[in-house]
Write a protein that holds these residues in place. Sequence first.
Motif, PDB file in Angstrom:
ATOM      1  N   SER A 100      44.967  77.545  23.110  1.00 40.12           N
ATOM      2  CA  SER A 100      44.633  78.600  24.062  1.00 40.12           C
ATOM      3  C   SER A 100      43.128  78.863  24.066  1.00 40.12           C
ATOM      4  O   SER A 100      42.586  79.357  25.052  1.00 40.12           O
ATOM      5  CB  SER A 100      45.399  79.886  23.737  1.00 40.12           C
ATOM      6  N   TRP A 101      42.423  78.503  22.979  1.00 41.74           N
ATOM      7  CA  TRP A 101      40.999  78.795  22.894  1.00 41.74           C
ATOM      8  C   TRP A 101      40.121  77.700  23.469  1.00 41.74           C
ATOM      9  O   TRP A 101      39.071  77.993  24.043  1.00 41.74           O
ATOM     10  CB  TRP A 101      40.601  79.088  21.440  1.00 41.74           C
ATOM     11  N   VAL A 102      40.495  76.427  23.320  1.00 42.90           N
ATOM     12  CA  VAL A 102      39.635  75.345  23.828  1.00 42.90           C
ATOM     13  C   VAL A 102      39.393  75.485  25.331  1.00 42.90           C
ATOM     14  O   VAL A 102      38.239  75.422  25.769  1.00 42.90           O
ATOM     15  CB  VAL A 102      40.178  73.950  23.451  1.00 42.90           C
ATOM     16  N   PRO A 103      40.429  75.723  26.163  1.00 42.04           N
ATOM     17  CA  PRO A 103      40.143  75.915  27.587  1.00 42.04           C
ATOM     18  C   PRO A 103      39.229  77.125  27.859  1.00 42.04           C
ATOM     19  O   PRO A 103      38.358  77.057  28.723  1.00 42.04           O
ATOM     20  CB  PRO A 103      41.528  76.127  28.216  1.00 42.04           C
ATOM     21  N   PHE A 104      39.416  78.200  27.091  1.00 41.65           N
ATOM     22  CA  PHE A 104      38.535  79.370  27.249  1.00 41.65           C
ATOM     23  C   PHE A 104      37.092  78.995  26.915  1.00 41.65           C
ATOM     24  O   PHE A 104      36.167  79.315  27.664  1.00 41.65           O
ATOM     25  CB  PHE A 104      38.989  80.541  26.355  1.00 41.65           C
ATOM     26  N   GLU A 105      36.893  78.323  25.772  1.00 41.52           N
ATOM     27  CA  GLU A 105      35.540  77.956  25.352  1.00 41.52           C
ATOM     28  C   GLU A 105      34.875  77.034  26.369  1.00 41.52           C
ATOM     29  O   GLU A 105      33.704  77.217  26.717  1.00 41.52           O
ATOM     30  CB  GLU A 105      35.592  77.294  23.969  1.00 41.52           C
ATOM     31  N   ILE A 106      35.630  76.066  26.868  1.00 38.68           N
ATOM     32  CA  ILE A 106      35.075  75.155  27.868  1.00 38.68           C
ATOM     33  C   ILE A 106      34.743  75.923  29.148  1.00 38.68           C
ATOM     34  O   ILE A 106      33.678  75.738  29.732  1.00 38.68           O
ATOM     35  CB  ILE A 106      36.038  73.984  28.152  1.00 38.68           C
ATOM     36  N   GLY A 107      35.641  76.786  29.575  1.00 40.46           N
ATOM     37  CA  GLY A 107      35.389  77.575  30.785  1.00 40.46           C
ATOM     38  C   GLY A 107      34.177  78.468  30.641  1.00 40.46           C
ATOM     39  O   GLY A 107      33.327  78.531  31.537  1.00 40.46           O
ATOM     40  N   TYR A 108      34.066  79.149  29.521  1.00 46.81           N
ATOM     41  CA  TYR A 108      32.919  80.040  29.304  1.00 46.81           C
ATOM     42  C   TYR A 108      31.624  79.243  29.168  1.00 46.81           C
ATOM     43  O   TYR A 108      30.591  79.630  29.695  1.00 46.81           O
ATOM     44  CB  TYR A 108      33.129  80.911  28.053  1.00 46.81           C
ATOM     45  N   GLY A 109      31.689  78.111  28.469  1.00 44.39           N
ATOM     46  CA  GLY A 109      30.481  77.339  28.207  1.00 44.39           C
ATOM     47  C   GLY A 109      30.130  76.305  29.259  1.00 44.39           C
ATOM     48  O   GLY A 109      29.067  75.688  29.184  1.00 44.39           O
ATOM     49  N   PHE A 110      31.003  76.114  30.263  1.00 45.55           N
ATOM     50  CA  PHE A 110      30.827  75.034  31.225  1.00 45.55           C
ATOM     51  C   PHE A 110      29.448  75.038  31.882  1.00 45.55           C
ATOM     52  O   PHE A 110      28.783  74.009  31.963  1.00 45.55           O
ATOM     53  CB  PHE A 110      31.917  75.077  32.303  1.00 45.55           C
ATOM     54  N   ASP A 111      28.995  76.190  32.354  1.00 50.17           N
ATOM     55  CA  ASP A 111      27.685  76.238  33.005  1.00 50.17           C
ATOM     56  C   ASP A 111      26.609  76.829  32.096  1.00 50.17           C
ATOM     57  O   ASP A 111      25.494  77.080  32.525  1.00 50.17           O
ATOM     58  CB  ASP A 111      27.758  77.002  34.334  1.00 50.17           C
ATOM     59  N   LYS A 112      26.949  77.039  30.823  1.00 46.89           N
ATOM     60  CA  LYS A 112      25.987  77.586  29.871  1.00 46.89           C
ATOM     61  C   LYS A 112      25.502  76.538  28.873  1.00 46.89           C
ATOM     62  O   LYS A 112      24.507  76.750  28.189  1.00 46.89           O
ATOM     63  CB  LYS A 112      26.616  78.757  29.102  1.00 46.89           C
ATOM     64  N   ASP A 114      25.421  72.030  27.831  1.00 43.99           N
ATOM     65  CA  ASP A 114      25.665  70.651  28.259  1.00 43.99           C
ATOM     66  C   ASP A 114      26.953  70.233  27.563  1.00 43.99           C
ATOM     67  O   ASP A 114      26.976  70.055  26.348  1.00 43.99           O
ATOM     68  CB  ASP A 114      24.509  69.739  27.854  1.00 43.99           C
ATOM     69  N   LEU A 115      28.014  70.114  28.337  1.00 45.52           N
ATOM     70  CA  LEU A 115      29.347  69.862  27.806  1.00 45.52           C
ATOM     71  C   LEU A 115      29.606  68.379  27.635  1.00 45.52           C
ATOM     72  O   LEU A 115      29.290  67.581  28.518  1.00 45.52           O
ATOM     73  CB  LEU A 115      30.398  70.464  28.753  1.00 45.52           C
ATOM     74  N   GLY A 116      30.174  68.019  26.494  1.00 48.05           N
ATOM     75  CA  GLY A 116      30.653  66.672  26.243  1.00 48.05           C
ATOM     76  C   GLY A 116      32.056  66.760  25.665  1.00 48.05           C
ATOM     77  O   GLY A 116      32.410  67.755  25.037  1.00 48.05           O
ATOM     78  N   VAL A 117      32.846  65.751  25.897  1.00 46.72           N
ATOM     79  CA  VAL A 117      34.213  65.704  25.393  1.00 46.72           C
ATOM     80  C   VAL A 117      34.292  64.574  24.377  1.00 46.72           C
ATOM     81  O   VAL A 117      33.974  63.428  24.696  1.00 46.72           O
ATOM     82  CB  VAL A 117      35.218  65.459  26.546  1.00 46.72           C
ATOM     83  N   LEU A 118      34.677  64.903  23.149  1.00 43.95           N
ATOM     84  CA  LEU A 118      34.768  63.917  22.090  1.00 43.95           C
ATOM     85  C   LEU A 118      36.237  63.638  21.800  1.00 43.95           C
ATOM     86  O   LEU A 118      36.989  64.549  21.465  1.00 43.95           O
ATOM     87  CB  LEU A 118      34.065  64.436  20.829  1.00 43.95           C
ATOM     88  N   CYS A 119      36.640  62.385  21.959  1.00 39.06           N
ATOM     89  CA  CYS A 119      38.031  61.993  21.753  1.00 39.06           C
ATOM     90  C   CYS A 119      38.245  61.543  20.319  1.00 39.06           C
ATOM     91  O   CYS A 119      37.488  60.718  19.808  1.00 39.06           O
ATOM     92  CB  CYS A 119      38.401  60.843  22.686  1.00 39.06           C
ATOM     93  N   LEU A 120      39.276  62.073  19.703  1.00 36.65           N
ATOM     94  CA  LEU A 120      39.665  61.593  18.391  1.00 36.65           C
ATOM     95  C   LEU A 120      40.399  60.269  18.541  1.00 36.65           C
ATOM     96  O   LEU A 120      40.743  59.855  19.650  1.00 36.65           O
ATOM     97  CB  LEU A 120      40.522  62.631  17.661  1.00 36.65           C
ATOM     98  N   LYS A 121      40.646  59.612  17.445  1.00 38.96           N
ATOM     99  CA  LYS A 121      41.223  58.265  17.411  1.00 38.96           C
ATOM    100  C   LYS A 121      42.481  58.141  18.267  1.00 38.96           C
ATOM    101  O   LYS A 121      43.372  58.981  18.203  1.00 38.96           O
ATOM    102  CB  LYS A 121      41.560  57.917  15.964  1.00 38.96           C
ATOM    103  N   GLU A 130      42.921  67.527  32.881  1.00 38.36           N
ATOM    104  CA  GLU A 130      42.064  67.514  34.071  1.00 38.36           C
ATOM    105  C   GLU A 130      40.831  68.397  33.930  1.00 38.36           C
ATOM    106  O   GLU A 130      39.771  68.070  34.431  1.00 38.36           O
ATOM    107  CB  GLU A 130      42.873  67.937  35.306  1.00 38.36           C
ATOM    108  N   TYR A 131      40.975  69.540  33.244  1.00 36.91           N
ATOM    109  CA  TYR A 131      39.856  70.476  33.173  1.00 36.91           C
ATOM    110  C   TYR A 131      38.669  69.941  32.364  1.00 36.91           C
ATOM    111  O   TYR A 131      37.596  70.541  32.394  1.00 36.91           O
ATOM    112  CB  TYR A 131      40.304  71.845  32.636  1.00 36.91           C
TER     113      TYR A 131
END
Length: 187
Positions: A100-112, A114-121, A130-131
């Motif tokens: 429930s927190w990761v989508p919130f953090e991404i949404g809040y930080g999206f324009d604040k 430089d967002l990157g997505v790190l994939c685990l193994k 999608e988000y």
Amino acid sequence: MSGLNRFYYPTKYQSRAQVVSLGIKCVFISHQKADKDSAKKIADYLIEAGIDVYFDEYDSELRINHQANNPKAVTDAIKKGINNSSHMLAIVSPNTLYSSWVPFEIGYGFDKTDLGVLCLKGIPKGNLPEYIRTAPIIRDIYDLNKLISTLTNNSENILLESRRIKNHSDYYNPLSSIMDSLVSDQY
């Protein structure tokens, strides 16, 4: 020169504009609680490379508020961590779908940040929510080392020679148990 966990840094900034204007590079580590051990390895790898991080597991203020079941204070602590960061790495695993927190953090930080997505193994390209598909994807250690090179303004060779990072194919790379070393485009 090692980075630090930004939570322990005495100066707190109220906006990303302040952070950016001062040239501060700090990476907010967004992760699902079940992935905290992997997130810590990534945070430690970045710190060893000389990059400051904000990692919630070290934030005693956030932990106390979470234990006190104070969602407003937890949210404020997360926002403060993001506001003090120039970048965000959202760590993606199968657990992320239940966060429930990761989508919130991404949404809040999206324009604040430089967002990157790190994939685990083993996370297939098509299984990303999608988000987060609009952000640059760090699929492997090779990509993470490239990001570290960019953030530190040092070549990968200099970082390798100074032992601030490990080669992506190195058996002793501390991330080899949680991240793929190199992912081909067909994956």
